[in-house]
Scaffold this active site. Structure first.
Site, PDB file in Angstrom:
ATOM      1  N   ALA A 117       0.869  -1.177   0.000  1.00 33.81           N
ATOM      2  CA  ALA A 117       0.000   0.000   0.000  1.00 33.81           C
ATOM      3  C   ALA A 117       0.909   1.230   0.000  1.00 33.81           C
ATOM      4  CB  ALA A 117      -0.926  -0.024   1.204  1.00 33.81           C
ATOM      5  N   ASN A 134       3.235  -9.016  -2.189  1.00 27.81           N
ATOM      6  CA  ASN A 134       1.905  -8.525  -1.855  1.00 27.81           C
ATOM      7  C   ASN A 134       0.918  -9.647  -2.099  1.00 27.81           C
ATOM      8  OD1 ASN A 134       0.514  -5.774  -1.184  1.00 27.81           O
ATOM      9  ND2 ASN A 134      -0.829  -6.737  -2.706  1.00 27.81           N
ATOM     10  N   LYS A 158      -2.577  -4.091   7.216  1.00 28.19           N
ATOM     11  CA  LYS A 158      -3.538  -3.493   8.132  1.00 28.19           C
ATOM     12  C   LYS A 158      -3.433  -4.115   9.516  1.00 28.19           C
ATOM     13  CE  LYS A 158      -8.470  -2.402   8.535  1.00 28.19           C
ATOM     14  NZ  LYS A 158      -9.811  -2.559   7.903  1.00 28.19           N
ATOM     15  N   SER A 184       6.176   6.820  11.843  1.00 24.90           N
ATOM     16  CA  SER A 184       5.427   8.071  11.740  1.00 24.90           C
ATOM     17  C   SER A 184       6.035   8.992  10.697  1.00 24.90           C
ATOM     18  CB  SER A 184       5.393   8.795  13.087  1.00 24.90           C
ATOM     19  OG  SER A 184       4.686  10.024  12.981  1.00 24.90           O
ATOM     20  N   GLY A 185       5.164   9.734  10.047  1.00 26.19           N
ATOM     21  CA  GLY A 185       5.621  10.694   9.044  1.00 26.19           C
ATOM     22  C   GLY A 185       4.778  10.678   7.796  1.00 26.19           C
ATOM     23  N   LYS A 191       4.556   4.740  20.034  1.00 27.63           N
ATOM     24  CA  LYS A 191       3.880   5.251  18.832  1.00 27.63           C
ATOM     25  C   LYS A 191       2.431   5.624  19.136  1.00 27.63           C
ATOM     26  CE  LYS A 191       3.173   6.106  14.401  1.00 27.63           C
ATOM     27  NZ  LYS A 191       1.750   6.004  14.137  1.00 27.63           N
ATOM     28  N   HIS A 216       2.511   8.881  20.868  1.00 24.48           N
ATOM     29  CA  HIS A 216       2.812   9.874  19.818  1.00 24.48           C
ATOM     30  C   HIS A 216       1.533  10.269  19.095  1.00 24.48           C
ATOM     31  CE1 HIS A 216       3.286  10.582  15.491  1.00 24.48           C
ATOM     32  NE2 HIS A 216       4.414  11.196  15.753  1.00 24.48           N
ATOM     33  N   ASN A 217       0.735   9.278  18.710  1.00 27.59           N
ATOM     34  CA  ASN A 217      -0.494   9.567  17.975  1.00 27.59           C
ATOM     35  C   ASN A 217      -1.502  10.306  18.853  1.00 27.59           C
ATOM     36  OD1 ASN A 217       0.764   8.062  15.989  1.00 27.59           O
ATOM     37  ND2 ASN A 217      -1.076   6.952  15.423  1.00 27.59           N
ATOM     38  N   GLU A 243      -0.486  13.769  18.903  1.00 29.85           N
ATOM     39  CA  GLU A 243      -0.848  14.310  17.584  1.00 29.85           C
ATOM     40  C   GLU A 243      -2.311  14.744  17.566  1.00 29.85           C
ATOM     41  OE1 GLU A 243      -1.725  12.067  13.456  1.00 29.85           O
ATOM     42  OE2 GLU A 243       0.330  11.801  14.186  1.00 29.85           O
ATOM     43  N   ARG A 250     -13.451  14.931  18.200  1.00 35.17           N
ATOM     44  CA  ARG A 250     -13.681  14.275  16.901  1.00 35.17           C
ATOM     45  C   ARG A 250     -15.017  13.535  16.916  1.00 35.17           C
ATOM     46  NH1 ARG A 250      -8.077  12.028  14.167  1.00 35.17           N
ATOM     47  NH2 ARG A 250      -6.711  13.720  14.857  1.00 35.17           N
TER      48      ARG A 250
END
Length: 483
Positions: free
Chosen positions: A12, A33, A76, A129-130, A184, A187-188, A191, A288
């Site tokens: 992906a 894949n 996923k 991340s990025g 992580k 981190h999110n 964010e 949200r």
């Protein structure tokens, strides 16, 4: 025949870009894949002419890798990761390394590490991340899992990671089993908080100060050249200056309902489980959720009146307040995030390097900012720092910024502009700096209806009391106590 340095499964957007990143750094990469046509399309387009080999059979894919094999999974999160691991186990050997680079729940990574190690293999769960640009040019990587695997993959991961001049790669070993994915996740969560704080400031600029889009763009541009220098402020500036085909701001035409992938929710759940007051990030998640109730909000807007928005002050001075308020609130968001990291480290016996984590977020990732350099300095000076607000630099920032934060939150409230994360930041600060909170009454209430007992100010900590408040109860109190 020369073997490939590393293999990657899952082509992906993120997977493709990581492969191109690896190849650009001199590594030979095998790709696979589940849908073979995806592999063919990639090799015929973006992967053409590069040191990338495609495979349609997992055994051939694994056979093409140098020993010990290193397989990077970019599928996923959830069952797909487990299914891919099960498909790989028959074609891998003892000592090979499987790396999960998806947004997996840290609990799953703890389970998978134990399971894969029981099979004689090694496992890494790494945060990546990025976004797609970071994956291609250099992401922030947060690896954890089997400690023995780090030296086997360090040369590759640190080379493909973002590089900060004078500080090195935005990638280092985080800790055992689920530590990397936990970091992580936090981190999110941060964010989520950063994005919501910026949105609230934008809302105030637009609806209270009546700034035009070019004016707002110029404000964010100026902020990005100062103490708020960061990726999210930078892209906010770019978004505000992007016009639709009719010459009006495109962002104005975007439906105001926000989505989420779950990591912010996981952060909130982890904080509740650990008893950490992660209030700002929690409000960002709920903001949200509230935004998603668009149709209901439209109906409610017809039921209730809104305060007449009125600003009679000096805009330049209030914009300075907004800048200081945003900076102070960001500090509180990061403070709460690092408190959660500390709690998780104690629970799971992880030896987290908090300054190192700040460095890993310094470049490549979505929350990258100059601000993180100050956090790294704080933990370098005092690795045992219990709260960022107690660091001399940040205590000065919050002391000088609290007035601005109060004025901004008050102005938003008086004018009917929702500012849940800004208000939450202020409430946390006021609670944290208070020697006495009204929890004494709360404990009396709990003892009244549930005989939960309480401690007394005039007695040693750890001594518990129960009162027969009505005269009808007994002397028996609950056998467990939770402050």
């Amino acid at each position: 025949m020369k073997k490939n340095d590393i293999g990657l499964i899952g082509l992906a957007v993120m997977g493709e870009n990581l492969v191109l990143n690896m190849a650009s750094k001199g590594f030979s990469v095998a790709v696979y894949n589940r849908t073979a046509s995806k592999t063919d399309a990639f090799l015929a387009s973006r992967g053409a002419g590069k040191n990338i080999a495609g495979y349609k059979d997992l055994a051939a894919f694994a056979g093409s890798l140098s020993l010990p094999r290193k397989v990077f999974i970019m599928v996923k999160a959830g069952q797909a990761v487990d299914d891919t691991i099960e498909a790989l186990l028959p074609v891998l050997e003892k000592g090979d390394v499987i790396i999960d680079g998806g947004n997996s729940n840290y609990g799953d990574t703890i389970r998978r590490t134990a399971y894969i190690e029981s099979k004689g293999l090694l496992f890494i769960g790494t945060g990546v991340s990025g976004g797609e640009e970071g994956a291609l040019k250099g992401p922030s990587l947060m690896p954890g899992g089997s400690a023995a695997a780090w030296q086997l993959v360090k040369g590759i991961l640190q080379k493909i990671a973002a590089q900060v001049p004078g500080e090195g790669a935005c990638c280092d070993w985080v800790g055992q089993d689920g530590a990397g994915h936990f970091v992580k996740m936090v981190h999110n969560g941060i964010e989520y908080g950063d994005m919501q704080l910026i949105c609230e400031v934008y809302h105030i600029m637009k609806d209270l100060l009546s700034l035009s889009y070019p004016e707002m763009r110029d404000v964010f541009d100026a902020w990005n050249r100062g103490k708020l220098d960061s990726y999210l402020v930078e892209i906010t500036r770019d978004i505000l200056r992007f016009n639709d085909t009719d010459g009006t701001a495109l962002v104005e035409k975007i439906l105001d309902t926000a989505g989420q992938k779950g990591t912010g929710k996981w952060t909130g759940i982890a904080a509740l489980d650990a008893g950490v007051p992660l209030t700002l990030i929690g409000e960002a998640v709920f903001a949200r959720c509230l935004s998603a109730a668009k149709d209901e909000r439209v109906r409610a807007s017809k039921f209730f009146t809104s305060p007449q928005k009125s600003f009679s002050g000096e805009k330049k001075g209030f914009l300075a307040d907004l800048e200081d308020a945003l900076y102070a609130a960001k500090l509180i968001s990061y403070t709460q995030g690092f408190l959660l990291l500390r709690a998780a480290a104690a629970e799971h016996h992880w030896k987290l390097n908090y300054g190192g984590i700040a460095l890993m977020w310094r470049g490549g990732c979505i929350i990258r900012s100059a601000f993180l350099g100050k956090i790294k300095e704080a933990f370098t000076k005092n690795p045992a720092l219990e709260n960022l607000l107690l660091d001399p630099f940040f205590s000065k920032v919050i002391e000088e910024g609290q007035g601005a934060l109060r004025r901004v939150v008050a102005a938003a409230a008086l004018n009917g502009i929702p500012a849940p994360t800004l208000a939450s930041a202020l409430s946390y600060f006021d609670g944290y700096r208070s020697e006495r909170l009204p929890a004494n009454l709360l404990q009396a209430q709990r003892d009244y209806f549930g005989a939960h007992s309480y401690e007394r100010c005039d007695k040693p900590r750890g001594e518990f009391f129960h009162t027969n408040w009505t005269g009808h109860g007994g002397a028996t109190s609950a056998s467990t106590y939770s402050a």
